[in-house]
Motif scaffolding. Structure first.
Motif, PDB file in Angstrom:
ATOM      1  N   GLN A  20      24.521 -28.919  29.303  1.00  0.00           N
ATOM      2  CA  GLN A  20      24.912 -27.548  28.966  1.00  0.00           C
ATOM      3  C   GLN A  20      25.155 -27.391  27.481  1.00  0.00           C
ATOM      4  OE1 GLN A  20      26.744 -29.559  31.078  1.00  0.00           O
ATOM      5  NE2 GLN A  20      27.248 -28.476  32.974  1.00  0.00           N
ATOM      6  N   PRO A  58      28.655 -23.238  32.297  1.00  0.00           N
ATOM      7  CA  PRO A  58      28.411 -22.422  33.497  1.00  0.00           C
ATOM      8  C   PRO A  58      28.555 -23.259  34.758  1.00  0.00           C
ATOM      9  CG  PRO A  58      26.335 -22.996  32.418  1.00  0.00           C
ATOM     10  CD  PRO A  58      27.442 -23.441  31.495  1.00  0.00           C
ATOM     11  N   ARG A  65      22.518 -18.539  21.467  1.00  0.00           N
ATOM     12  CA  ARG A  65      23.298 -19.676  21.951  1.00  0.00           C
ATOM     13  C   ARG A  65      23.203 -20.837  20.945  1.00  0.00           C
ATOM     14  NH1 ARG A  65      25.473 -19.356  26.604  1.00  0.00           N
ATOM     15  NH2 ARG A  65      25.431 -21.596  27.094  1.00  0.00           N
ATOM     16  N   PRO A 114      32.372 -18.318  25.416  1.00  0.00           N
ATOM     17  CA  PRO A 114      32.793 -17.926  26.762  1.00  0.00           C
ATOM     18  C   PRO A 114      32.066 -18.631  27.903  1.00  0.00           C
ATOM     19  CG  PRO A 114      31.367 -16.248  25.793  1.00  0.00           C
ATOM     20  CD  PRO A 114      31.608 -17.266  24.727  1.00  0.00           C
ATOM     21  N   ASP A 115      30.879 -19.183  27.645  1.00  0.00           N
ATOM     22  CA  ASP A 115      30.069 -19.658  28.783  1.00  0.00           C
ATOM     23  C   ASP A 115      29.305 -20.927  28.455  1.00  0.00           C
ATOM     24  OD1 ASP A 115      28.391 -18.519  26.965  1.00  0.00           O
ATOM     25  OD2 ASP A 115      27.237 -17.349  28.403  1.00  0.00           O
TER      26      ASP A 115
END
Length: 375
Positions: free
Chosen positions: A249, A372, A330, A368-369
């Motif tokens: 990730q 996931p 990202r 925030p992510d």
């Protein structure tokens, strides 16, 4: 049995079935050589971290930071080590790691405190540019039962970089080191990769080579750059990478120190610093795009120190900005300043590595992510 007693027993309980029958003075206290010929036993199922080539009950590896984890029930386990210089850390049940430094090829019997279920982790902490080494497997001797390996961790982080990511000489107490001292004081597990992965409880992979850059290696020496070496499972430029189930990730990249920390020399293909800047930026952007195709959903974090009067950080920040302008949301850049560089040859030491990990973690936690939920 309390934890301290268990640790003392573990320190006294590692024995080696290798080439000799006498105590070896080169081994640290708690590790003794015994007669060869002990049976290995049944192989344990391994859960392996890092880029490796499967080989029998074990694996061959050359990229730093590889590790193997397994579980067993019983009083002992055996570790088979193949040829090649390697520094290993053996951790049982979360106790402080025990060092096996340049172990001779052979079978190492590790006795454990208490005949119960145990977790074992074998971590490679040294760099192996000279050649691949192998862990030939973990085995259950008579009286020990193999158990299913621990499941993969939910979080995965890939680290790409140079000596700063390797942890080059990071446990040294001095800047002036011989090459043997560099090798002996390098500990990838205590570097920024191992430190950050431990903080997040993540599995990790380290794709880093000391002295290499994006388009230029240290002082312009000829060798594959990190992007050129990256596609292969070993540093031979030909062994295919067949890593399965690896979907990080987060991808953390620290490259540029070797591109910019030395002056251009006559005969190099860049006639000006500006030309090197432009080539670096193009090459870095292309490399991140290649990684983006490989890991579409990963968050990509670029970082750099303030060495070379800030040139490295300025260039890495321009790469992150170019990627964002092209629509990649990202991606982020993290400048790291104020390091002591007290390790070998003015590299980050363990305290610096913790500071690097903390700076990266602060930016990661602000996203925030990054992590996931996987279904």
């Amino acid at each position: 049995m309390d934890i301290r007693t268990g640790r003392r027993m573990l320190m006294l309980a590692i024995s080696l079935a290798a080439t000799g029958a006498d105590d070896r003075p080169d081994l640290p206290p708690g590790i003794t050589a015994v007669a060869a010929g002990l049976p290995a036993g049944r192989p344990l199922s391994l859960r392996v971290g890092g880029r490796v080539v499967a080989e029998g009950a074990g694996f061959r590896r050359q990229w730093p930071g590889s590790y193997a984890e397994a579980r067993f029930h019983g009083p002992a386990v055996s570790l088979a080590v193949g040829p090649g210089d390697v520094s290993l850390r053996v951790t049982i049940d979360g106790n402080p790691p025990l060092a096996l430094v340049r172990p001779a090829p052979g079978l190492y019997r590790i006795a454990t405190p208490g005949e119960r279920d145990h977790d074992i982790r074998i971590q490679v902490v040294s760099e192996s540019q000279a050649g691949a080494t192998s862990i030939a497997g973990l085995y259950a001797p008579v009286g020990t039962t193999p158990l299913a390996p621990p499941p993969p961790r939910t979080r995965q982080i890939e680290f790409i970089g140079d000596s700063h990511t390797v942890g080059y000489g990071n446990t040294s107490a001095r800047n002036d080191c011989t090459q043997d001292q560099v090798w002996a004081t390098t500990d990838t597990a205590q570097g920024p990769a191992g430190t950050l992965a431990a903080h997040y409880g993540a599995d990790y992979q380290v794709d880093a080579i000391s002295g290499r850059g994006i388009v230029r290696n240290y002082d312009g020496f000829a060798a594959p750059t990190v992007p050129q070496a990256y596609p292969f499972a070993l540093l031979d430029g030909k062994t295919p990478d067949r890593t399965a189930g690896w979907r990080p990730q987060l991808v953390v990249i620290g490259l540029g120190t070797n591109d910019f920390s030395t002056k251009l020399k006559p005969g190099e293909r860049w006639t000006t610093r500006e030309a090197l800047h432009a080539d670096y930026e193009r090459g870095y952007v292309a490399f991140v795009r290649q990684l983006r195709r490989r890991y579409p959903g990963a968050f990509v974090l670029l970082w750099a120190t303030d060495l070379a009067d800030g040139e490295i950080a300025r260039e890495a920040e321009r790469v992150a900005a170019a990627l964002r302008r092209d629509g990649d949301r990202r991606v982020a850049f993290v400048p790291v300043a104020g390091l002591r560089f007290a390790g070998c040859h003015s590299h980050p030491d363990v305290a610096d590595d913790r500071a690097i990990a903390a700076a990266l973690g602060k930016v990661i936690d602000a996203q925030p992510d990054v992590w996931p939920i996987r279904r």
